[in-house]
Write an enzyme that holds these catalytic residues in place. Structure first.
Site, PDB file in Angstrom:
ATOM      1  N   TYR A 284      -2.285  -0.558  10.831  1.00 41.86           N
ATOM      2  CA  TYR A 284      -2.522  -1.182   9.516  1.00 41.86           C
ATOM      3  C   TYR A 284      -1.327  -0.935   8.593  1.00 41.86           C
ATOM      4  CZ  TYR A 284      -3.884  -1.503   4.657  1.00 41.86           C
ATOM      5  OH  TYR A 284      -3.872  -1.795   3.314  1.00 41.86           O
TER       6      TYR A 284
ATOM      7  N   LYS B  99       1.802  -3.444   6.715  1.00 42.49           N
ATOM      8  CA  LYS B  99       2.279  -3.483   5.322  1.00 42.49           C
ATOM      9  C   LYS B  99       3.793  -3.268   5.270  1.00 42.49           C
ATOM     10  CE  LYS B  99      -1.669  -4.368   3.463  1.00 42.49           C
ATOM     11  NZ  LYS B  99      -1.951  -5.707   2.942  1.00 42.49           N
TER      12      LYS B  99
ATOM     13  N   SER C 103       0.839  -1.204   0.000  1.00 40.25           N
ATOM     14  CA  SER C 103       0.000   0.000   0.000  1.00 40.25           C
ATOM     15  C   SER C 103       0.869   1.247   0.000  1.00 40.25           C
ATOM     16  CB  SER C 103      -0.838  -0.048   1.286  1.00 40.25           C
ATOM     17  OG  SER C 103      -1.369   1.206   1.598  1.00 40.25           O
TER      18      SER C 103
HETATM   19  P1  NAD Z   1     -11.196  -6.615   1.072  1.00 39.45           P
HETATM   20  O1  NAD Z   1     -11.462  -6.522   2.528  1.00 39.45           O
HETATM   21  O2  NAD Z   1     -12.317  -6.353   0.142  1.00 39.45           O
HETATM   22  O3  NAD Z   1     -10.564  -8.033   0.711  1.00 39.45           O
HETATM   23  C1  NAD Z   1      -9.718  -8.741   1.578  1.00 39.45           C
HETATM   24  C2  NAD Z   1     -10.321 -10.124   1.750  1.00 39.45           C
HETATM   25  O4  NAD Z   1      -9.457 -10.919   2.584  1.00 39.45           O
HETATM   26  C3  NAD Z   1     -11.686 -10.084   2.421  1.00 39.45           C
HETATM   27  O5  NAD Z   1     -12.650 -10.679   1.575  1.00 39.45           O
HETATM   28  C4  NAD Z   1     -11.494 -10.870   3.720  1.00 39.45           C
HETATM   29  O6  NAD Z   1     -12.646 -11.627   4.046  1.00 39.45           O
HETATM   30  C5  NAD Z   1     -10.266 -11.721   3.412  1.00 39.45           C
HETATM   31  N1  NAD Z   1      -9.442 -12.072   4.580  1.00 39.45           N
HETATM   32  C6  NAD Z   1      -8.912 -11.220   5.503  1.00 39.45           C
HETATM   33  N2  NAD Z   1      -8.194 -11.914   6.404  1.00 39.45           N
HETATM   34  C7  NAD Z   1      -8.261 -13.223   6.044  1.00 39.45           C
HETATM   35  C8  NAD Z   1      -7.736 -14.431   6.594  1.00 39.45           C
HETATM   36  N3  NAD Z   1      -7.012 -14.424   7.727  1.00 39.45           N
HETATM   37  N4  NAD Z   1      -7.995 -15.605   5.972  1.00 39.45           N
HETATM   38  C9  NAD Z   1      -8.756 -15.627   4.839  1.00 39.45           C
HETATM   39  N5  NAD Z   1      -9.299 -14.518   4.285  1.00 39.45           N
HETATM   40  C10 NAD Z   1      -9.057 -13.329   4.896  1.00 39.45           C
HETATM   41  O7  NAD Z   1      -9.976  -5.617   0.760  1.00 39.45           O
HETATM   42  P2  NAD Z   1      -9.405  -5.107  -0.635  1.00 39.45           P
HETATM   43  O8  NAD Z   1      -9.752  -3.684  -0.768  1.00 39.45           O
HETATM   44  O9  NAD Z   1      -9.779  -6.058  -1.704  1.00 39.45           O
HETATM   45  O10 NAD Z   1      -7.844  -5.174  -0.329  1.00 39.45           O
HETATM   46  C11 NAD Z   1      -7.063  -6.271  -0.743  1.00 39.45           C
HETATM   47  C12 NAD Z   1      -5.648  -6.065  -0.292  1.00 39.45           C
HETATM   48  O11 NAD Z   1      -5.154  -4.837  -0.815  1.00 39.45           O
HETATM   49  C13 NAD Z   1      -5.466  -5.951   1.224  1.00 39.45           C
HETATM   50  O12 NAD Z   1      -4.264  -6.585   1.579  1.00 39.45           O
HETATM   51  C14 NAD Z   1      -5.370  -4.466   1.452  1.00 39.45           C
HETATM   52  O13 NAD Z   1      -4.645  -4.167   2.624  1.00 39.45           O
HETATM   53  C15 NAD Z   1      -4.636  -4.033   0.214  1.00 39.45           C
HETATM   54  N6  NAD Z   1      -4.852  -2.626  -0.149  1.00 39.45           N
HETATM   55  C16 NAD Z   1      -6.127  -2.173  -0.328  1.00 39.45           C
HETATM   56  C17 NAD Z   1      -6.330  -0.852  -0.673  1.00 39.45           C
HETATM   57  C18 NAD Z   1      -7.728  -0.308  -0.832  1.00 39.45           C
HETATM   58  O14 NAD Z   1      -7.907   0.913  -0.730  1.00 39.45           O
HETATM   59  N7  NAD Z   1      -8.734  -1.138  -1.090  1.00 39.45           N
HETATM   60  C19 NAD Z   1      -5.236   0.004  -0.842  1.00 39.45           C
HETATM   61  C20 NAD Z   1      -3.945  -0.496  -0.662  1.00 39.45           C
HETATM   62  C21 NAD Z   1      -3.763  -1.834  -0.319  1.00 39.45           C
HETATM   63  C1  WQD Z   2      -9.057  10.025   0.410  1.00 43.64           C
HETATM   64  C2  WQD Z   2      -9.202  11.524   0.614  1.00 43.64           C
HETATM   65  C3  WQD Z   2      -9.722  12.175   2.871  1.00 43.64           C
HETATM   66  C4  WQD Z   2     -13.684  10.414   3.074  1.00 43.64           C
HETATM   67  C5  WQD Z   2      -6.765   4.929   2.572  1.00 43.64           C
HETATM   68  C6  WQD Z   2      -5.798   4.217   3.473  1.00 43.64           C
HETATM   69  C7  WQD Z   2      -4.585   3.784   2.700  1.00 43.64           C
HETATM   70  C8  WQD Z   2      -4.985   2.976   1.475  1.00 43.64           C
HETATM   71  C9  WQD Z   2      -5.963   3.722   0.649  1.00 43.64           C
HETATM   72  C10 WQD Z   2      -5.074   0.657   2.108  1.00 43.64           C
HETATM   73  C11 WQD Z   2      -8.556  12.011   1.909  1.00 43.64           C
HETATM   74  C12 WQD Z   2     -10.842  12.547   1.933  1.00 43.64           C
HETATM   75  C13 WQD Z   2     -12.444  10.823   2.609  1.00 43.64           C
HETATM   76  C14 WQD Z   2     -14.671  11.417   3.345  1.00 43.64           C
HETATM   77  C15 WQD Z   2     -13.112  13.111   2.665  1.00 43.64           C
HETATM   78  N1  WQD Z   2      -5.645   1.760   1.861  1.00 43.64           N
HETATM   79  N2  WQD Z   2     -12.164  12.136   2.415  1.00 43.64           N
HETATM   80  N3  WQD Z   2     -14.331  12.724   3.113  1.00 43.64           N
HETATM   81  O1  WQD Z   2      -6.988   7.968   3.450  1.00 43.64           O
HETATM   82  O2  WQD Z   2      -5.993   8.304   1.142  1.00 43.64           O
HETATM   83  O3  WQD Z   2      -6.134   6.075   2.066  1.00 43.64           O
HETATM   84  O4  WQD Z   2      -7.092   4.097   1.466  1.00 43.64           O
HETATM   85  O5  WQD Z   2      -3.916   0.396   2.066  1.00 43.64           O
HETATM   86  O6  WQD Z   2      -3.815   3.035   3.574  1.00 43.64           O
HETATM   87  O7  WQD Z   2      -5.415   5.116   4.505  1.00 43.64           O
HETATM   88  O8  WQD Z   2      -8.207   7.177   1.371  1.00 43.64           O
HETATM   89  O9  WQD Z   2     -10.495   7.312   0.506  1.00 43.64           O
HETATM   90  O10 WQD Z   2     -10.142   7.442   3.003  1.00 43.64           O
HETATM   91  O11 WQD Z   2      -9.451   9.357   1.595  1.00 43.64           O
HETATM   92  O12 WQD Z   2     -12.861  14.302   2.509  1.00 43.64           O
HETATM   93  O13 WQD Z   2     -15.782  11.121   3.802  1.00 43.64           O
HETATM   94  O14 WQD Z   2     -10.594  11.834   0.741  1.00 43.64           O
HETATM   95  O15 WQD Z   2      -9.524  13.168   3.828  1.00 43.64           O
HETATM   96  O16 WQD Z   2      -8.012  13.260   1.648  1.00 43.64           O
HETATM   97  P1  WQD Z   2      -6.802   7.501   2.079  1.00 43.64           P
HETATM   98  P2  WQD Z   2      -9.652   7.758   1.633  1.00 43.64           P
END
Ligand code: NAD
Ligand code: WQD
Length: 345
Positions: free
Chosen positions: A153, A157, A128
């Site tokens: 969190y 990562k 991330s």
């Molecule tokens: P998500 O929650 O939709 O998907 C993750 C899935 O993993 C879920 O369906 C959950 O049930 C499953 N899971 C969690 N722990 C588990 C375990 N111990 N055993 C089996 N299954 C398990 O999330 P996502 O948005 O699809 O994110 C996927 C990956 O990408 C994650 O590692 C997340 O940290 C990373 N990521 C997401 C974002 C984002 O904004 N969505 C951004 C950066 C990184």
């Molecule tokens: C985006 C922008 C808020 C909601 C998160 C995780 C990061 C990664 C991606 C997993 C920010 C603004 C948001 C609202 C707003 N995930 N905002 N009103 O914080 O960049 O990142 O998701 O790895 O680790 O922290 O994403 O979508 O929450 O926010 O103004 O109701 O929108 O302040 O500037 P963020 P976000």
């Protein structure tokens, strides 16, 4: 035996489900594992509706090593693992740090152990942009140093990357790629899969679509007094199908042994910063809806601005993200409207 099957962990989740579709579209054989903590197994029916392929999901917890081993016993042709499974709520991780460390790190340790013991020699880890913390220079490149993690969190990562790096040194037969996602959003163009978490949505794009559809009375823009072009925070929003395709490219790259090191890192962003107000304007433009928003104080822990330099993924993986903020808003909105219609019927 040809080991060309891909195990997708977290395959019922948001990015995992979209990636399964892209893998199938590109000829891969896939199996999924997801404990359904934040997802529904019915997504597999939707994937079948899109691709014509029924994917098996193991509804087990990856923190259980014996259950995890069973998947590899059942599928000795697994050659690659894409490890999405994790808990991902930043705020929740502040209140439940041990739960986050236990889940995100134990599942990673178990899956790496299985890669080593069952000859799955290609491993992709969902990292991330949060590993960068409050980056001192923009855009961030893969060489930009990690700052202090802003949450437990984000720390999972940072540590997850380090664990995988140490594992790579000791296990040269397994090649790993860390993919650092910026802000994934949007839905598959078929409108059959999208973001469907069990937890309340807190990210900007679902908050926008929920507000416009009437599920929320109004939304908050967290801060309009930042040192940015319009005072609101800047992020790199990247369409989920572009993120999905990067995984296909990465697994193809590893299967073809194109990597020169057995541990590589890639940024996955569109490479442009979009402010909160610009995101709202894009939504209003493509949907014709007007959004009821109010400016609120800054949200604790928010970085001011972050966006990616994505040259490395483009050049080495041949990745070509081609959807912008308007495509994100259009597909996210179509998905939201459909969810609301289904909820009423
Ligand atoms: P998500 O929650 O939709 O998907 C993750 C899935 O993993 C879920 O369906 C959950 O049930 C499953 N899971 C969690 N722990 C588990 C375990 N111990 N055993 C089996 N299954 C398990 O999330 P996502 O948005 O699809 O994110 C996927 C990956 O990408 C994650 O590692 C997340 O940290 C990373 N990521 C997401 C974002 C984002 O904004 N969505 C951004 C950066 C990184
Ligand atoms: C985006 C922008 C808020 C909601 C998160 C995780 C990061 C990664 C991606 C997993 C920010 C603004 C948001 C609202 C707003 N995930 N905002 N009103 O914080 O960049 O990142 O998701 O790895 O680790 O922290 O994403 O979508 O929450 O926010 O103004 O109701 O929108 O302040 O500037 P963020 P976000």
């Amino acid at each position: 035996m040809a080991k060309n099957k891909v195990l997708v962990t977290g395959g019922c989740g948001y990015i995992g489900s979209h990636t399964i579709v892209d893998l199938i579209d590109n000829g891969f054989d896939v199996v999924s594992v997801d404990n359904l903590g934040n997802s529904y197994e019915s997504v597999m029916d939707q994937i079948e509706a899109i691709t014509g392929r029924k994917i098996q999901n193991y509804a087990i917890d990856l923190c259980n090593l014996e259950d995890t081993k069973q998947i590899f016993e059942d599928h000795p042709d697994i050659g690659g693992v894409i490890h999405f499974a994790a808990l991902k709520s930043v705020g929740e991780s502040v209140n439940q740090p041990l739960r986050y460390f236990k889940n995100n790190l134990n599942s990673l340790l178990n899956i790496l152990e299985c890669c080593r013991d069952y000859g799955a020699n290609s491993f992709i880890f969902s990292s991330s942009c949060s590993v960068y913390g409050n980056a001192k220079e923009l855009p961030v490149t893969e060489e930009t140093l990690f700052e202090e993690a802003e949450s437990p969190y984000a720390r999972t990562k940072q540590i997850g990357e380090k664990i995988t790096m140490d594992f790579a040194v000791n296990n040269p037969q397994v090649s790993s790629i860390m993919l650092r996602y910026f802000n994934p959003a949007g839905a598959h163009e078929s409108n059959l899969i999208g973001e469907q978490p069990k937890q309340i949505a807190l990210n900007l794009v679902p908050v926008i679509t929920e507000t416009a559809s009437g599920l929320r009375d109004h939304m908050m823009v967290f801060g309009d007094d930042y040192d940015t072009r319009d005072g609101s925070c800047v992020r790199d929003y990247i369409h989920v199908m572009d993120i999905a395709n990067a995984h296909t490219k990465a697994i193809q790259y590893l299967f073809a042994e194109k990597n020169d090191k057995n541990y590589e890192v890639f940024n996955l962003g569109i490479g442009e910063g979009v402010s909160v107000f610009e995101a709202i304007n894009a939504f209003e433009k493509v949907t014709g809806e007007s959004l009821n928003y109010k400016v609120a104080p800054r949200r604790e822990g928010d970085v001011i601005a972050i966006y990616a330099n994505n040259d490395k993924a483009k050049h080495k993986l041949g990745w070509n993200p081609n959807r912008g903020i308007e495509d994100i808003m259009k597909t996210a909105w179509d998905w939201q409207v459909k969810q609301n219609t289904l909820a009423k019927s």
